[in-house]
Design a protein around this motif. Structure first.
Motif, PDB file in Angstrom:
ATOM      1  N   ILE A 257     107.448   1.072-100.309  1.00 24.88           N
ATOM      2  CA  ILE A 257     107.365   1.434-101.728  1.00 24.88           C
ATOM      3  C   ILE A 257     108.644   1.011-102.452  1.00 24.88           C
ATOM      4  O   ILE A 257     108.602   0.443-103.549  1.00 24.88           O
ATOM      5  N   GLN A 258     109.774   1.248-101.825  1.00 20.28           N
ATOM      6  CA  GLN A 258     111.062   0.899-102.434  1.00 20.28           C
ATOM      7  C   GLN A 258     111.152  -0.600-102.711  1.00 20.28           C
ATOM      8  O   GLN A 258     111.624  -1.023-103.770  1.00 20.28           O
ATOM      9  N   ALA A 259     110.703  -1.390-101.735  1.00 20.67           N
ATOM     10  CA  ALA A 259     110.749  -2.846-101.899  1.00 20.67           C
ATOM     11  C   ALA A 259     109.912  -3.299-103.096  1.00 20.67           C
ATOM     12  O   ALA A 259     110.334  -4.142-103.897  1.00 20.67           O
ATOM     13  N   HIS A 260     108.715  -2.724-103.224  1.00 18.70           N
ATOM     14  CA  HIS A 260     107.829  -3.143-104.314  1.00 18.70           C
ATOM     15  C   HIS A 260     108.237  -2.528-105.649  1.00 18.70           C
ATOM     16  O   HIS A 260     107.957  -3.118-106.712  1.00 18.70           O
ATOM     17  N   GLN A 261     108.897  -1.370-105.625  1.00 20.67           N
ATOM     18  CA  GLN A 261     109.450  -0.827-106.862  1.00 20.67           C
ATOM     19  C   GLN A 261     110.604  -1.690-107.363  1.00 20.67           C
ATOM     20  O   GLN A 261     110.825  -1.815-108.578  1.00 20.67           O
ATOM     21  N   MET A 262     111.328  -2.296-106.427  1.00 19.22           N
ATOM     22  CA  MET A 262     112.380  -3.229-106.794  1.00 19.22           C
ATOM     23  C   MET A 262     111.786  -4.418-107.555  1.00 19.22           C
ATOM     24  O   MET A 262     112.314  -4.848-108.589  1.00 19.22           O
ATOM     25  N   LEU A 263     110.664  -4.903-107.039  1.00 18.07           N
ATOM     26  CA  LEU A 263     109.962  -5.991-107.721  1.00 18.07           C
ATOM     27  C   LEU A 263     109.459  -5.522-109.080  1.00 18.07           C
ATOM     28  O   LEU A 263     109.547  -6.250-110.077  1.00 18.07           O
ATOM     29  N   SER A 264     108.913  -4.329-109.108  1.00 14.32           N
ATOM     30  CA  SER A 264     108.379  -3.788-110.352  1.00 14.32           C
ATOM     31  C   SER A 264     109.455  -3.711-111.424  1.00 14.32           C
ATOM     32  O   SER A 264     109.213  -4.046-112.595  1.00 14.32           O
ATOM     33  N   SER A 265     110.646  -3.308-111.037  1.00 14.96           N
ATOM     34  CA  SER A 265     111.759  -3.232-111.982  1.00 14.96           C
ATOM     35  C   SER A 265     112.107  -4.609-112.535  1.00 14.96           C
ATOM     36  O   SER A 265     112.399  -4.768-113.732  1.00 14.96           O
ATOM     37  N   LEU A 266     112.055  -5.620-111.667  1.00 15.93           N
ATOM     38  CA  LEU A 266     112.323  -6.990-112.110  1.00 15.93           C
ATOM     39  C   LEU A 266     111.286  -7.427-113.141  1.00 15.93           C
ATOM     40  O   LEU A 266     111.625  -7.986-114.193  1.00 15.93           O
ATOM     41  N   PHE A 267     110.021  -7.152-112.863  1.00 14.08           N
ATOM     42  CA  PHE A 267     108.959  -7.572-113.780  1.00 14.08           C
ATOM     43  C   PHE A 267     109.059  -6.831-115.114  1.00 14.08           C
ATOM     44  O   PHE A 267     108.820  -7.419-116.171  1.00 14.08           O
ATOM     45  N   ILE A 268     109.404  -5.558-115.060  1.00 18.49           N
ATOM     46  CA  ILE A 268     109.572  -4.791-116.301  1.00 18.49           C
ATOM     47  C   ILE A 268     110.691  -5.396-117.145  1.00 18.49           C
ATOM     48  O   ILE A 268     110.576  -5.536-118.370  1.00 18.49           O
ATOM     49  N   GLN A 269     111.770  -5.799-116.487  1.00 18.42           N
ATOM     50  CA  GLN A 269     112.890  -6.423-117.192  1.00 18.42           C
ATOM     51  C   GLN A 269     112.453  -7.743-117.838  1.00 18.42           C
ATOM     52  O   GLN A 269     112.774  -8.012-119.004  1.00 18.42           O
ATOM     53  N   LEU A 270     111.715  -8.559-117.086  1.00 21.86           N
ATOM     54  CA  LEU A 270     111.253  -9.843-117.613  1.00 21.86           C
ATOM     55  C   LEU A 270     110.281  -9.646-118.776  1.00 21.86           C
ATOM     56  O   LEU A 270     110.284 -10.418-119.741  1.00 21.86           O
ATOM     57  N   ILE A 271     109.432  -8.619-118.672  1.00 27.82           N
ATOM     58  CA  ILE A 271     108.493  -8.308-119.759  1.00 27.82           C
ATOM     59  C   ILE A 271     109.255  -7.919-121.025  1.00 27.82           C
ATOM     60  O   ILE A 271     108.934  -8.385-122.129  1.00 27.82           O
ATOM     61  N   GLU A 272     110.274  -7.088-120.871  1.00 22.76           N
ATOM     62  CA  GLU A 272     111.065  -6.661-122.021  1.00 22.76           C
ATOM     63  C   GLU A 272     111.769  -7.847-122.676  1.00 22.76           C
ATOM     64  O   GLU A 272     111.823  -7.959-123.908  1.00 22.76           O
TER      65      GLU A 272
END
Length: 450
Positions: free
Chosen positions: A381-396
């Motif tokens: 979960i931690q690994a994929h949340q790390m990815l999720s944070s990256l995508f949220i940043q790119l979306i912003e």
């Protein structure tokens, strides 16, 4: 007009008009498009098309149905004998250039020389119908202010790299051309860049190089069309078969390739809204402060694909990933590359023991590092949340860029800016759509594990 991409076709060598040295040049009056097809058919000594005619469209010279066309009809045939290749270069120039210039540069030189020859060129009617630089919108011609609109996209860096490579080629071939062309001083890097872009967007590829196909290159792009330019070595020609019916006066379209807007705007100078082939190129780096930085980097370089050059010559490293749309929240990661998920799993490791465990697991399975879910659910979960944070940043970042486009151009009167702003909007909206689809998938994946 929009331009077409390279396709693999098989060409045979043939004799061409050669130049003696030194070369002298004359002016280049414009040739009328309605005279183009009769000229080409006379030059080819054969019928090119009885179904198509050239007319103006919002994209420049385009091809329209001159009578009814049925699905399966062969709508044009352009003999190899009236196609332009690097073989049209004078042998002394081609020999002197050697390997200093690639196929695009060599064919660009052909265009430059024939343009300078003016009406003395056998290709004058074709050369004079090609679009001038001011009508082209490839990002290589954007100024720094315009490029700022897409700074967050990989297209920005690709444009900078592409421009520098053309400038490098120009410096390499300039001394050679000066030796053979009396008026080469009139050629500038800007001229060469324009010629290279014409070739890069119009030429069709083969195992022997590139070929410009007059008349066929007036066809515009439709991403969902099944019609493409094909070559028939038995007939010694390139041809197009209609993939649907057309009524007289309707513009005839083909597909250049399954290209994203990033590729279309860089290589062809246009974009399309809602491009089904859109994708996003992202980078995911190991934090410099990571205590295991060197160990992780070594594993990535050992187990992942080594750095290579992509089709545009850009350096692709182990931390570069292509993201496509995830069309279903219940999908199995389509669009979120397994290599990216593996990268995240490696980055989530906090001890050498965890990394060594991944290596042992790879040796016991298919040899691929971290391609399977981590046994520790919390770590997964931690690994994929790390990815999720990256995508949220790119979306912003892209949301901010899209909103800022509304303020562009209010003080500029150039006609090109609205076109380029729309291209930027199409690019960013497409990337946003893909990033949001991947972000939703990651969110659902983490939820399914908790």
């Amino acid at each position: 007009m929009p331009f077409r991409a390279f396709r693999v076709i098989t060409l045979t060598r043939r004799s061409h008009h050669r130049f003696s040295t030194p070369l002298t040049f004359s002016s280049l009056p414009q040739f009328q498009p309605h005279n183009f097809l009769p000229w080409l058919e006379k030059k080819a000594n054969s019928t090119i098309s009885s179904s198509l005619s050239i007319a103006n469209s919002p994209y420049g010279n385009s091809l329209f149905a001159s009578n009814s066309i049925q699905t399966g009809d062969c709508i044009l045939q352009v003999p190899y004998s009236v196609q332009i290749t690097a073989d049209n270069l004078a042998p002394e120039i081609r020999t002197s250039i050697g390997e200093d210039a690639g196929n695009i540069a060599k064919l660009a030189i052909v265009l430059l020389i024939h343009k300078k020859l003016g009406q003395d060129s056998e290709w004058h009617p074709y050369i004079s119908c090609l679009p001038p630089q001011e009508e082209m919108h490839n990002t290589i011609f954007w100024n720094e202010s315009e490029l700022d609109m897409i700074r967050g996209s990989s297209v920005y860096q690709e444009t900078i790299y592409h421009k520098s490579q053309i400038e490098k080629d120009f410096l390499a071939i300039r001394p050679v051309l000066k030796s053979f062309c009396q008026s080469f001083g009139d050629f500038t890097c800007k001229d060469f860049m324009h010629a290279c872009t014409l070739v890069g967007s119009r030429a069709w590829g083969s195992t022997k190089g590139l070929s410009l196909i007059p008349f066929a290159d007036f066809l515009n792009h439709d991403g969902i069309s099944e019609a493409i330019v094909m070559s028939d070595d038995d007939k010694q020609c390139s041809e197009v078969t209609a993939d649907r019916d057309y009524v007289p006066g309707e513009q005839v379209l083909i597909r250049y390739g399954k290209f994203s807007n990033a590729t279309l705007m860089l290589d062809f100078g246009f974009t399309i809204p809602y491009n089904i082939y859109d994708q996003v190129q992202i980078q995911f780096d190991i934090p410099k402060h990571d205590p295991l930085h060197d160990m992780k980097l070594e594993l990535l370089q050992q187990y992942f694909v080594p750095p290579t050059n992509d089709a545009k010559g850009l350096k692709c490293s182990v931390n570069s990933f292509t993201i496509k749309e995830v069309k279903s929240a219940r999908g199995k990661g389509k669009g979120v590359p397994q290599s990216l998920r593996a990268f995240a799993r490696i980055l989530s490791c906090t001890t050498p023991h965890e990394l060594n465990h991944l290596v042992m697991e790879a040796a016991q399975t298919d040899g691929r590092l971290a391609r399977r879910p981590l046994q520790d659910i919390n770590k997964e979960i931690q690994a994929h949340q790390m990815l999720s944070s990256l995508f949220i940043q790119l979306i912003e970042e892209r949301n901010t860029a899209v909103m800022s486009l509304d303020s562009w151009g209010t003080s500029l009167c150039e006609r090109r800016l609205p076109v380029r702003r729309q291209m930027a909007q199409n690019l960013l909206h497409g990337e946003l759509h893909i990033l949001k689809s991947a972000s939703i998938w990651l969110e659902n994946y983490c939820f399914s594990l908790s």
